[in-house]
Design a protein around this motif. Sequence first.
Motif, short mmCIF file in Angstrom:
data_model
loop_
_atom_site.label_atom_id
_atom_site.label_comp_id
_atom_site.label_asym_id
_atom_site.label_seq_id
_atom_site.Cartn_x
_atom_site.Cartn_y
_atom_site.Cartn_z
N GLY B 712 35.03 28.99 -2.78
CA GLY B 712 33.80 28.22 -2.88
C GLY B 712 33.60 27.48 -1.57
O GLY B 712 34.56 27.17 -0.88
N ILE B 713 32.33 27.25 -1.24
CA ILE B 713 32.03 26.46 -0.05
C ILE B 713 31.06 25.36 -0.46
O ILE B 713 30.09 25.60 -1.17
CB ILE B 713 31.41 27.32 1.07
N PHE B 714 31.37 24.19 0.02
CA PHE B 714 30.58 23.03 -0.34
C PHE B 714 30.15 22.37 0.96
O PHE B 714 30.98 21.97 1.77
CB PHE B 714 31.46 22.11 -1.18
N ILE B 715 28.84 22.30 1.19
CA ILE B 715 28.34 21.67 2.42
C ILE B 715 27.73 20.32 2.06
O ILE B 715 26.87 20.22 1.18
CB ILE B 715 27.28 22.56 3.10
N GLY B 716 28.22 19.29 2.70
CA GLY B 716 27.69 17.95 2.47
C GLY B 716 26.99 17.45 3.72
O GLY B 716 27.49 17.63 4.82
N ASP B 717 25.82 16.87 3.54
CA ASP B 717 25.09 16.35 4.69
C ASP B 717 24.37 15.06 4.27
O ASP B 717 24.35 14.71 3.09
CB ASP B 717 24.07 17.39 5.19
N CYS B 718 23.80 14.38 5.26
CA CYS B 718 23.05 13.16 4.95
C CYS B 718 21.73 13.53 4.27
O CYS B 718 21.25 14.64 4.40
CB CYS B 718 22.68 12.42 6.22
N GLU B 719 21.15 12.55 3.58
CA GLU B 719 19.78 12.73 3.12
C GLU B 719 18.88 12.76 4.36
O GLU B 719 19.20 12.13 5.37
CB GLU B 719 19.37 11.56 2.22
N ASP B 720 17.76 13.48 4.25
CA ASP B 720 16.91 13.66 5.42
C ASP B 720 16.55 12.34 6.10
O ASP B 720 16.55 12.22 7.31
CB ASP B 720 15.60 14.39 5.03
N ARG B 721 16.27 11.33 5.28
CA ARG B 721 15.75 10.10 5.90
C ARG B 721 16.84 9.28 6.58
O ARG B 721 16.55 8.44 7.42
CB ARG B 721 14.98 9.27 4.88
N THR B 722 18.10 9.49 6.22
CA THR B 722 19.16 8.70 6.86
C THR B 722 19.92 9.51 7.90
O THR B 722 20.77 8.98 8.58
CB THR B 722 20.17 8.19 5.82
N SER B 723 19.60 10.79 7.99
CA SER B 723 20.36 11.64 8.91
C SER B 723 20.01 11.36 10.36
O SER B 723 18.85 11.11 10.68
CB SER B 723 20.06 13.10 8.59
N PRO B 724 21.02 11.39 11.25
CA PRO B 724 20.69 11.30 12.67
C PRO B 724 19.95 12.55 13.14
O PRO B 724 19.37 12.55 14.20
CB PRO B 724 22.05 11.16 13.34
N PHE B 725 20.01 13.61 12.31
CA PHE B 725 19.28 14.85 12.63
C PHE B 725 18.34 15.14 11.46
O PHE B 725 18.70 15.88 10.54
CB PHE B 725 20.24 16.03 12.80
#
Lengths: 134, 808
Positions: B712-725
């Motif tokens: 399994g692969i799990f990708i975690g990222d910031c929410e769009d509004r808090t992301s530096p990207f």
Amino acid sequence: MIKKLKISNKNQEFLAKVEELSGEIITKCDQCGICSGSCPMVPEMDITPSQMMRMVQLGESEVMESKAMWLCASCFACTVRCPRGLDLSRVAEALRQMKLRKAIDHIDIKKLPEDEMERLPQIALISGMRKFTG
Amino acid sequence: MKKDSRVRIGVYVCHCGGNISEVVDVEEVREFAGLQQDVVLSKDNTHMCSDIGQQLIINDIEEHKLDKVVVAACSPQFQGETFMDALEKAGLSPYVVQMANIREQCAWPHYDNPELATGKAKILLRAAIAKVRFSEPLEKQTMPIGKRVLVIGGGIAGIQASLDLGDAGFEVYLVEKEPSIGGHMAQLSRTFPTEDCSACILSPKMADVPSNKNINLLTYTEINNIEGYIGNFKVNAIKKPRYVDMDKCVACGDCEEVCPVCIPDEFEEGLTTHPAIYTPFDFAVPHRNLIDAEACINLQSNLNACGNCIQACKEDAINFEDEPEEIEFLVDTIIVATGFDIFDPSEKKVYGYDKFENVLTALEMERIIVKAAEGNPIRDLGKRIGFIQCVGSRDEQVGREYCSRVCCMYATKLASLLKHSDSKRDIYIFYTDLRAFGKGFEEYYKRAQNMGVKFVRGRVAEVFGNSNNKKVTLKVEDTLTRQIIESEFDTVVLSVGLGLSKSTDKIAELLRLAKSEDGFLKEAHPKFKPVDTNVAGVFLAGTVQGPKDIPDTVAQAGAASSRAIRLMNQGEYPIEPIVAFVHEEQCDGCELCIESCPLDAISVSAEVAEINEALCLGCGSCIASCPRDALDLHLYTNKQLLEEIKNALEGKKEGESRVLVFADDTCTYRLADSVGTAKLSYTTDSIIIRVPSGSRITPKLMLTAFELGADGIFIGDCEDRTSPFPHSGQVIRENVAKVREILEEEGIKPERLKFVQFVTIMLKGFVNNMNELVDFTKKTGPIPQKKRGKLVKGINKKLFGEVYDKKT
């Protein structure tokens, strides 16, 4: 006599019921009163539209006894001006529905005076039957 | 490979004073590390971060000629810099140290299972060793930067920022589109809550601008174009023709007397008029005449129709041949201080601003009060005056949900001033909520109540006119008594809200600045970077970032100049080496990557892509766009990630399932650390791999991970509004969709690939998501080897289809 308002679980249940039926988030109302100032029926009402909203917010089921909700003509004057985007006519309709679902008639056509019956337009009778039921 | 075999790695395992060693068998892990390829020595210490621990590394580097170091200890977010500094002291690149996070992401969350924790620590360490083997000895990089600043907007924010920067010795270009600086503050009567005369406190500051030798003041000038990036912004501005020679004009006023034209005075909000040749206002800076080209008879008819001013001017300053002038200059940083426009009350038709003469905006009332105080009253206001609050604020009907922050207090001020000049005036302020939050505000509100100003709680429903007496009637509910007030007023003042100035849109577009939901320009971080923007070297000052009063604006202007000085003062500024780079021999100049970068950091010249390192933020989302693997990211190279993935998956036992978690550095990796710190237990079958952004993990890497044994692969990222990207979420969604499609084609359940956007407080959410995925893979069972083998084969064709065929 100043009335004492007791807030219990029933109050929340009442609010939840009105919110469910109307589809409006009634706690959003910030009581600015622009609805009352805009309402063409307000001179005939016992409580103002903003007061109706307040009573629902606090779950005061006495609001069901008010005339205001029956007098609401669904003209949307309040709705187009509400700064929080609330549709008060839907709230009034929800309150009316809660009454109507109890199915108790307030107008007995048989008891209406005959001369009045003759002058009354049919549509008034129909809306009267609908509005004064509950 | 020959070069790789010479790598000499030193491994250090930390006890963390028991934090690690009470769960993980440090001895066993250290011995295990010693057996790995290229590991020259492996040691353990109670506190690797202490002076003794650091010195141990420094000495070993010298003695054992180590060229790479792995520290298995706490999170790199916690002590990463300590070890980078230690390597630098020992003369190595700070970027050849890799940390294995065996505290926050192993010992703490798996405290209840020491045996499995020790096993996981070994995997984490092995992956770190594998990654460091291919780490590049990058140097700490700096970019040269000069000391030139562009300040856009000459209101109080721009004036303050320019003066601060000029005083500090920086070269400032202050560009103002109007003929004078001063902005809205110059129009105000007095300022709340102290009631200082606005012009009196502002005019000395305005006068300081041209006398500051470091400030180039460019009034009546508009920004035409801005290109480039921090340290190298190329500015193109157009100076509009004034038709009066600034060097000759002495603003004597002789020309004004003979001009036959009469036009509304903008500074006076159109309440009075001035001739076509005029000075902007009494204390304008620069205090020189100019001609309104659209009103001037000569300039409009193109004949010598009038020319009165030419004859009247003793200084021979009038020049009808004047033309727009294009100005170009370079700056290193930019402060945007373009301010606000008031809400146009014509939009709120029920208040009758266009219909009734005695319905005014608050800004008009400011001018009326100033004129009256000067002894030139413009009009009779009458005795009964009503203020309508929240006109164009807190109102969904006009698309402005925010509070404009200044209206409650300016209305209180105007009411106080009106009452002060005539105590017989009966003044009402109709409000929804009275917000008196600032220093001295509540006291000022009380003072107005003391003077007899009446505050009525209710939002005015409508204003209508009375044909017989020219008065206007307000209709409003007094919500405190539930009565409908319907009463006549002599004058009604609309307390109009603040919105982003129209001219800001062009600037925001040129600089690629983001907007907040309220329409104002967005700061880089709402708490810790309140004047920075999403663009390096560009700062915000004043109401362009949101409604605020004068003291807050001045404070923010100071903050913006200080942030700009911080970058420029050293002559160079540090940049993260985490930027994209190009394997030139693999690039065929197909240009597919160009559009993948929202910052336009990629260009192609001579058939090879080129990265502008000053613009690149290092998210890695461009890498997926390249069909030839020519794009890469420093510190997280394809090779490094591949090695890390391979080693994280190695040694899986029969029936065991393993999930890889790709955690973005800003949100998810920190979240995983917080989960560990909170000792929330989760499955040991997940291995967390740190990436700058989830968008760094290309579809190819995902599929490779599945091929190499990931269940399994799990990708975690910031929410769009808090992301530096802010764009990364979209890139990940697209990548994930592609990979899921391929998985499905090969008969593998697409649910094995999961993407979640987190905020750093969702501790339980992170744990649950990870556990669910591991449970799912266990229930479904491992992916059969036969299916895995087909995933990467022909991958480019699957991902790039026709484009790939055409280009290769």
